[in-house]
Design a protein around this motif. Structure first.
Motif, PDB file in Angstrom:
ATOM      1  N   ALA A   1       0.823  -1.213   0.000  1.00 33.60           N
ATOM      2  CA  ALA A   1       0.000   0.000   0.000  1.00 33.60           C
ATOM      3  C   ALA A   1       0.853   1.257   0.000  1.00 33.60           C
ATOM      4  O   ALA A   1       0.343   2.362   0.072  1.00 33.60           O
TER       5      ALA A   1
ATOM      6  N   THR B   1      -5.894   3.418   3.245  1.00 34.88           N
ATOM      7  CA  THR B   1      -4.888   3.300   2.200  1.00 34.88           C
ATOM      8  C   THR B   1      -4.760   1.844   1.734  1.00 34.88           C
ATOM      9  O   THR B   1      -4.735   1.553   0.538  1.00 34.88           O
ATOM     10  N   ILE B   2      -4.676   0.940   2.719  1.00 41.97           N
ATOM     11  CA  ILE B   2      -4.506  -0.475   2.361  1.00 41.97           C
ATOM     12  C   ILE B   2      -5.677  -0.953   1.526  1.00 41.97           C
ATOM     13  O   ILE B   2      -5.506  -1.578   0.485  1.00 41.97           O
TER      14      ILE B   2
ATOM     15  N   LYS C   1      -5.539   0.674  -1.950  1.00 40.89           N
ATOM     16  CA  LYS C   1      -4.392   0.320  -2.794  1.00 40.89           C
ATOM     17  C   LYS C   1      -4.372  -1.177  -3.134  1.00 40.89           C
ATOM     18  O   LYS C   1      -3.958  -1.567  -4.223  1.00 40.89           O
ATOM     19  N   THR C   2      -4.713  -2.002  -2.181  1.00 38.26           N
ATOM     20  CA  THR C   2      -4.550  -3.447  -2.399  1.00 38.26           C
ATOM     21  C   THR C   2      -5.878  -4.165  -2.572  1.00 38.26           C
ATOM     22  O   THR C   2      -5.895  -5.332  -2.965  1.00 38.26           O
TER      23      THR C   2
END
Ligand SMILES: Nc1ncnc2c1ncn2[C@@H]1O[C@H](COP(=O)(O)OP(=O)(O)OP(=O)(O)O)[C@@H](O)[C@H]1O
Ligand SMILES: Nc1ncnc2c1ncn2[C@@H]1O[C@H](COP(=O)(O)OP(=O)(O)OP(=O)(O)O)[C@@H](O)[C@H]1O
Ligand SMILES: [Mg+2]
Ligand SMILES: [Mg+2]
Lengths: 294, 381, 378, 285, 378
Positions: free
Chosen positions: B126, B146-147, B150-151
């Protein structure tokens, strides 16, 4: 006269062991429960008579919602059980190779300890690791995981499905038996008159199954109304209490919070509701029996 | 014949350490016999209660400390006197978990604290610094977001099933923001600014949590984390051993703190040995219980079970030195809070779970849920 | 049209041959009755014609078309089951309407048809009742009603009256005969009741162990049974059989000897009969009180007085139990255990060879209206 | 050579539909077992892994071996369940056969309400009655014995057994009783020599259902009324796989399959009697 | 000894009076048959005698002792049920031995008794079989065997032959009659089959709606029915009834008018008959072809040819359906829809008043052996 009396006495002798047994083992605790429902019994060593207070409390709380939910839950569970059971019995009644094996394969949910069966369903419903969510993702039907027990709407149905699963073998078995009791010549007569398989099912099998279905649905209703383990193990009545039925609420009150008095009042209410149901049932069946006296 | 002291332990089998101690104690106390029974966790508590309610209590039972108040109030258990020295030997707050109306009602036997685990690999993916865990709620929320973005993998594990540890996990938030549920005078303090912040933070992080938090309890969330499908979770030290069996690159740190926090915090949960009244062997039972948990025996048991130590000491220091991952679990103790003691702890639990679930599923706003729960709690004190 | 042909129809259950190559032709509008002892295959044959059971080999043709592989409804037959097979949950109306509902006939037309059938069967008052409330005879009529409305080419009946008591059975017999005249449909009727067979059939098919023993008009079977089985089976009480020896063949028939008495039976002789042991048959109703061409003095053991008749049973030489039976008209002054002289007219006798095959009788035609023997001439 | 009756001859599409129907039905019945079986094959560490794979990687039957080690008394639990169920079944039959006969045959004042009362027993679930029952068991002095599980087990299995057997017995012609009565047989002699042998298929069914009911479902009583490990039945044994912290899922599932195997075998052997007996005495038509 | 008295025996089901004060005396060794239409109370009466049903009021006496409160076995009766009530799980031997086992008879004596009974009933070869493997007639005999071994004073039979087919029924009838002669026990037999009643009874009791319509020897009922119900009930086919007007009373009997024809029926007249409408009854078997004392030209609608008889049905004025039936001997040359002249002899006629009570016939005694009418004299 004396002949008559001696048979009555004999009848009672036959009944006595079972009646005594059930009276001692069940009726006594039942009465105990009934008395308890008018007290504030709890973990405390002393209990006080509180009259109708426990019942008042029940109806002043959120219990009305629970009652309605219990009825809805029971209604759907019993109906689906009957539909699936009749469907299964119909399939297993077909004269196709392998049906003896298929019949045996219907039994396991009934044989396996209930809790284990429920755990297996718990696995199935698991969003991350369970079969249903997993398969749906593998087949690309859903995007991410689906946790069936996470929302009231799905958890409500998930518990019903599991209850259906546990009850279906017995319903299927009874329905199968009832189907086989329908004379073959009725089918032959209908066939001779040109009725197809589905038509025969609709016009002959189904109507003639109705009395058995009523009996079975009543027995199943009692069991379902009191169905505890399934909801308890799968959701404990959650989320947001959306799968809390009367028996769950009773257990939570009596065993969880140790309010034995209030719990007993709830148990008595359940019994009263069921009794009303069964009374209505007897009415309906006796009317049916009069209708086509055979 | 020998006097019997019935003892109900919870779990699947008698821990080897305890089995040993029992033998030793019986040798030292001729004429007494420990009749132990092991009952599975799910039913342990209910069985002990049923026995007591039916008027045939066991002499000694392993119970969650949260039940002590209820037992005590109903005069089912006897108070236990600790000398000041004995009390002082424990970590702070531990005695609080067994104390109500000025008396101690149980002998602490197991202790657990919680910390934050994070998945360094996911942090890397991330674009976050894998060696820098969040220290505040704000960071925690941001990282989770964010994680997730992003992922595609959820950033934080929320526990919200209808299960006791849903309340526990919420109390992590409460105790890392200087909140409380009930004060020493028995006043409900749930409806506070700190707790509103806690509940709001929980609500805010739900979108970045796993799908359907209301269907997962603590161990199930941990399983998802162990599968590499969660960025962060709050869990006990038990997760360490499991993580070691996986390929996950992980770290553990103290629980992140809320805006009103006065220092690090965690939830302190203890289990206790309770001595029931009316068995005629209360004295001996207490004696036996203290023997099981004395500073000499207890660490052996704790080591076997992977429990947080009850008492500080050199052994603990050695352990932290050898296994640095212990540090956040020990550090949190100093600012921890106990499981609130309520008369009807099941009532408390249900109310708290309902509140958390209402917020998590979006059925209620945090403020309203808090208010309602606070009002409901009054009847359970 | 309802013409039926059976060409060497066979039926096996496992390796057991239930029907052994049945050959039969049933003409359109004919009333054919199958009779035979229990287990001889009557029901099986009927069910094969209906299409309920499979034909192991041979062809079944209806109006010249092979129907072996067609389901019942496509064969244009209707069947009335012994048990009636009424639908217990439906009213009489719905029971009768069932085949029409299957065809999805418009409501109005259906109603008219059902009501028409009900009128024929005197069921108009019962249409709204359920079968459970009907008497046996009424149920029977509902079952027939259900068959009628379909207007089948061929009606099949499997012992439809066997559940009824004697009085009702007599009534229903008459009604069925009238129905046949009215509908002019082909009817095939299974029964083991001879009175039914004799009174209703245009032609009787006697089955024995899966084979046709004889086919013919009722009185033909009565007066000219083809073999000893048919002779014994048709007629009640059963025909008496006496073992006799053939003395010789004369113009008038065959001369036989029974315990020293000689009598000439008017039958067509075979070659090489002389000296062989034959069976002489005579029906109980043809035994007279007093001397006859053949006279027997017997001691009745059981006497049944029916008012209209007196039936006497006696044991005569050989065989166990009563093997000699006489049915005498009215009330006759005979008593059990008191000897009585009975006589037999030579013209009433039947004669069978050792294989049980009848020697054809030269029936005294004055006794029978030959027009009745041959339905085609009527 | 013997083929199904013409009416039961199916066209190919009907056959497909029937088998499809059976497949759907059995899929519903058996899929949890498939899931359970797959779980039992997976190593504990790999149990919780996604994405979902139907076929377990590294699947093995290890759990079926280790389960005996994790819960050493498991064989004993199975034996106990068998033992308890056998006794329960026997006691239920002894109590139920005469009562069912009385309900089926004799009209006397109160028979209807009494029958209903038996049904009412099932309206209270055992859990609610737990504490009064516990007191009772203690008074009877049967705590911590096999009887602690047998006594309440019997009580809750009686009602449905009576219902089932009664309907069966109502189908035995009344003339048989009357004939015996005319011949001077006492009621009891009639029951023993005439009714019992004839009702055997029905009794078999009741015995099987009672046995199964008792075999798998006696959890709560065992837990509360018995503390002795050596008397515990199968469900308690299965609960033993709930470890101190963790559930050993694969072993739990393996043990479940092993545990129900005896009952499944029993059903398999008896299935003919089960369907036949039920057919003869199907729930009142 | 087996003498039975019923003193004003009544039976109520609820408020419904099934039996309305039955008075009857059965002599020791007598064979009494109860007949009557379905639902008239035959079974109920039998079951009350057996002790299976309770008596609402009145006394039942066996050999002079009041037995109302005794169980069946103490009454010295044995009962054979319509359904036989054989124990399906026991062998024939055990079935027959059942009453003896109940008595705890020593094995040896028991065996002898059962085997003796089996021999009488020709069941020796079947003793080890189960009832399921027996034919209807054999089952029937087992049921009788079970009754015999107890050596009861009174046998009770409830329609024991109704499940059998005609041929077997005829055989069993004979066997039962012989058994009665052999055992000399009192037998009470319920049936709705007239042939059985006529052939087996010493005395017939005709029940109608819970009351005794007439009691008498079979031929007495046949020739001198006391009322129109008995007249119609006894005899098959049923008696024909014609409405006539009484013209006057003469020495020879009563002069009646039927559609202009006058006939004198030899019956004992009442006072005040003249001008009233009476019912004239004549049995089908007494109708002759050709003119008689009363001649009727009828158009037969249905003709049944039974070989031994020809039965013709016709519709005559009034009433629906065929209400006129003639049973003519042999094969008669009549055809449906062809007019035929039939005659009735005045001596064969019965006459009933408006209440249905018969005017006593002056039967031509040459026709009947009076010794047979009165069994006591035989
Ligand atoms: N499904 C079957 N399997 C084997 N044998 C059978 C089957 N159905 C009938 N049979 C045999 O076929 C023979 C003919 O039976 P069927 O029912 O046609 O006789 P029936 O002439 O109708 O006799 P009844 O007058 O008693 O009705 C009997 O011997 C019977 O045992
Ligand atoms: N248990 C009962 N309750 C009420 N009415 C009954 C009962 N048993 C019989 N009846 C009535 O009593 C009357 C006589 O019945 P019973 O069985 O004696 O007739 P039956 O002469 O034997 O007739 P069937 O020839 O049909 O056997 C019938 O009208 C019947 O409805
Ligand atoms: Mg047949
Ligand atoms: Mg009767």
């Amino acid at each position: 006269m004396s002949v008559q009396r001696s048979t009555v006495i004999f009848a009672w002798i036959l009944l006595l062991p079972a009646v005594l047994y059930v009276t001692v083992i069940v009726a006594y605790p039942l009465v105990d429960t009934f008395i308890l429902s008018f007290t504030d019994a709890s973990l405390k060593k002393t209990t006080n008579w509180v009259g109708w207070a426990n019942y008042d409390k029940i109806f002043n709380g959120t219990f009305a919602e629970v009652i309605v939910r219990t009825f809805v839950w029971t209604f759907f569970s019993v109906s689906i059980k009957m539909i699936v059971g009749v469907f299964g019995a119909t399939m297993l009644n077909a004269a196709v190779p392998g049906r003896a094996l298929f019949r045996v394969l219907t039994m396991p949910p009934w044989i396996v300890p209930m809790a284990i069966g429920i755990f297996m369903w718990g696995w199935m419903y698991n969003g991350q690791f369970g079969m249903i969510s997993g398969m749906l993702q593998n087949w690309g039907i859903v995007d991410g995981p689906v946790a069936f027990l996470a929302r009231g709407s799905t958890a409500f149905w998930a518990t019903i499905i599991t209850d259906v699963w546990i009850g279906v073998p017995l319903v299927t078995l009874y329905m199968l038996a009832a189907m086989q009791a329908i004379p073959q010549d009725l089918y032959e007569a209908a066939w001779t008159d040109g009725a197809g398989r589905f038509y025969r099912f609709r016009r002959i099998t189904l109507p003639l199954l109705i009395p058995s279905m009523i009996t079975m649905s009543m027995l199943s209703l009692i069991a379902t109304f009191n169905s505890f383990d399934i909801i308890w193990i799968l959701t404990q009545g959650g989320p947001n209490g959306e799968t809390t039925t009367m028996i769950i609420d009773t257990y939570r009150t009596a065993i969880g919070s140790k309010k034995y008095g209030e719990g007993a009042a709830r148990a008595v209410l359940i019994c009263i509701f069921l009794s009303i149901f069964c009374l209505a049932y007897f009415r309906v069946t006796s009317r049916l029996a009069q209708g086509d006296s055979r | 014949a020998d006097q019997e002291i019935s003892f109900i332990a919870c779990g699947d089998k008698m821990q080897p350490a305890h089995a040993d101690f029992i033998k030793k104690w019986e040798e030292a106390n001729p004429g007494y016999k420990i009749a132990s029974e092991v009952v599975g966790w799910a039913q342990c508590q209910d069985k002990v209660t049923t026995l007591a309610a039916a008027g045939t209590p066991v002499a000694l039972a392993y119970v969650g400390s949260r039940t002590l108040k209820e037992f005590a109030d109903n005069e089912l258990i006897v108070p236990i006197t600790f000398s000041d020295a004995e009390k002082a030997a424990y970590y702070p707050y531990i005695m609080d978990t067994v104390t109500t109306s000025g008396k101690q009602w149980g002998i602490p036997v197991a202790f657990s604290t919680k910390a934050l685990y994070w998945n360094k690999e996911l942090f890397k993916q991330a674009g976050l610094d894998p060696e820098k865990p969040p220290t505040t709620w704000a960071e925690e929320l941001e990282y989770a977001k964010t994680i997730k973005e992003k992922t595609g993998i959820p950033g934080f594990g929320v526990v919200a099933k209808t299960f006791d540890n849903t309340m526990h996990q919420f109390l992590h938030w409460v105790y890392t923001n200087d909140g409380s549920v009930i004060d020493g005078d028995g006043k409900i303090t749930l409806d506070s600014k700190q707790n509103l912040e806690a509940l709001t933070a929980l609500k805010d992080i739900v979108p970045y949590a796993e799908e359907g938090p209301t269907s997962y309890e603590q161990n199930e969330v941990r399983a998802i984390f162990l599968d590499g499908k969660l960025g962060m979770i709050q869990a006990s030290v038990g997760a360490v051993n499991r993580l070691k069996e996986t390929k996950i690159d992980w770290g553990v740190a103290a629980l992140p703190l809320g805006p009103s926090a006065k220092g690090p915090g965690t939830l302190l949960i203890t289990d206790s040995l309770a001595v029931f009244s009316g068995t005629g062997v209360e004295e001996k039972a207490i004696e036996f219980a203290k023997f099981l948990t004395d500073p000499e025996n207890q660490p052996i048991y704790e080591a076997q079970e992977g429990l947080t130590p009850l008492r500080p000491g050199k052994a603990v220091d050695d352990m932290v030195a050898a296994n640095p991952y212990w540090k956040p679990f020990i550090d949190g103790i100093s600012n921890g809070g106990p499981e609130p003691l309520f008369l009807d702890y099941k009532g408390l639990q249900n109310t708290m779970i309902e509140m958390v679930q209402a917020v998590v599923t979006g059925k209620a706003e945090p403020a309203d849920a808090l208010k309602k729960a606070a009002a409901d709690l009054e009847q359970f004190k | 049209m309802g013409q039926l042909n059976l060409n060497t129809v066979q039926k096996f259950y496992g390796t057991f041959e239930v029907l052994k190559g049945i050959e039969l032709e049933v003409k359109n509008g004919e009333f054919v009755v199958f009779v035979g002892p229990s287990g001889c295959g009557k029901s099986t044959l009927l069910r094969m014609i209906a299409g309920l059971d499979e034909t192991s080999s041979g062809d079944i043709l209806i109006d010249g078309k092979r129907v072996n592989d067609l389901p019942p409804v496509k064969r244009g037959i209707a069947m009335v089951f012994q048990s009636y097979a009424l639908y217990p949950h439906m009213t009489v109306f719905e029971n009768i309407a069932f085949p029409l509902r299957v065809e999805k006939m418009p409501e109005e037309k259906l109603k008219a048809k059902v009501e028409h059938a009900a009128r024929i069967l005197h069921l108009d008052q019962r249409l709204q009742q359920k079968p459970g409330m009907l008497s046996g005879g009424q149920r029977q009529r509902v079952a027939i009603g259900r068959a009628i409305v379909r207007e089948p080419k061929i009606f099949l009946f499997d012992e439809p009256l066997s559940n009824l008591d004697a009085a009702l059975r007599a009534d229903m017999r008459i009604e069925l005969a009238k129905l046949h005249r009215q509908l002019q449909a082909t009817m095939i009727y299974v029964t083991h009741d001879q009175v039914e067979a004799m009174t209703m059939a245009d032609r009787i098919v006697v089955l024995n162990a899966g084979e046709i023993a004889q086919t013919g008009a009722p009185l033909e079977l009565y007066h000219k049974p083809a073999n000893i089985f048919v002779a014994g089976f048709i007629g009640n009480p059963k025909m008496n059989f006496l073992a006799v020896t053939c003395k010789g063949v004369v113009d008038a028939g065959v001369e036989v000897d029974y315990k020293g008495q000689t009598v000439v039976v008017p039958v067509r002789p075979h070659a090489g009969l002389v000296g062989r042991t034959l069976t002489l048959g005579v029906r109980p109703e043809h035994i007279l009180l007093g001397a006859g061409d053949l006279s027997l003095t017997v001691t009745p053991t059981v006497i049944e007085r029916l008012g209209a008749h007196t039936v006497a049973y006696a044991a005569i030489g050989g065989g166990e139990g009563e093997n000699y039976c006489a049915m005498l008209p009215g009330t006759v002054a005979i008593r059990p255990e008191e000897q009585v002289l009975t006589g037999i007219r030579a013209a009433d006798c039947h004669l069978f060879d050792e294989a049980g095959i009848a020697l054809e009788r030269r029936v005294e035609l004055t006794d029978i209206d030959m027009g009745l023997l041959d339905p085609a001439a009527a | 050579m013997s083929q199904p009756a013409m009416i039961n001859r199916y066209r190919w599409y009907e056959l497909i539909a029937i088998y499809a129907g059976i497949f759907v039905f059995l899929a519903f019945i058996l899929s949890p077992f498939v899931e359970g079986f797959l779980v039992s094959l997976k190593p504990l560490g790999l149990l919780f892994s996604s994405p979902y794979k139907f076929w377990p990687e590294n699947g093995s039957f290890d759990a079926y071996r280790t389960m005996w080690v994790s819960v050493p008394g498991f064989a004993r639990y199975i034996f106990n369940s068998f033992f308890i169920s056998t006794i329960v079944t026997a006691v239920v039959l002894v109590l139920v056969v005469p009562s069912a006969y009385a309900f089926a045959r004799f009209k006397f004042r109160g028979s209807g309400p009494l029958l209903a009362a038996f049904l009412a027993v099932n309206m209270f679930s055992g859990a609610v009655l737990l504490i009064p029952l516990f007191r009772l068991m203690r008074t009877l002095g049967v705590l911590n014995t096999y009887f602690a599980m047998i006594v309440p087990g019997v009580a809750f299995l009686i009602p449905s057994a009576i219902w089932l057997l009664r309907t069966y017995m109502m189908r035995i012609p009344r003339e048989l009783d009357e004939a015996a009565f005319v011949d001077g047989a006492s009621h009891f002699y009639t029951l023993r020599r005439v009714i019992l042998p004839i009702a055997m298929p029905g009794i078999t069914v009741v015995a099987i259902t009672t046995f199964i009911g008792s075999y798998a479902q006696q959890f709560i009583f065992a837990l509360t009324f018995n503390s002795k490990t050596e008397y515990m039945p199968l469900p308690i044994g299965l609960y033993a796989y709930f470890g101190r912290q963790e559930v050993i899922w694969n072993e739990l599932m393996a043990a479940s399959f092993v545990g129900i195997a005896p009952a499944v075998i029993l059903i398999f052997l008896m299935q003919r009697y089960l369907v036949a007996g039920l057919t003869a005495g199907a729930v009142k038509q």
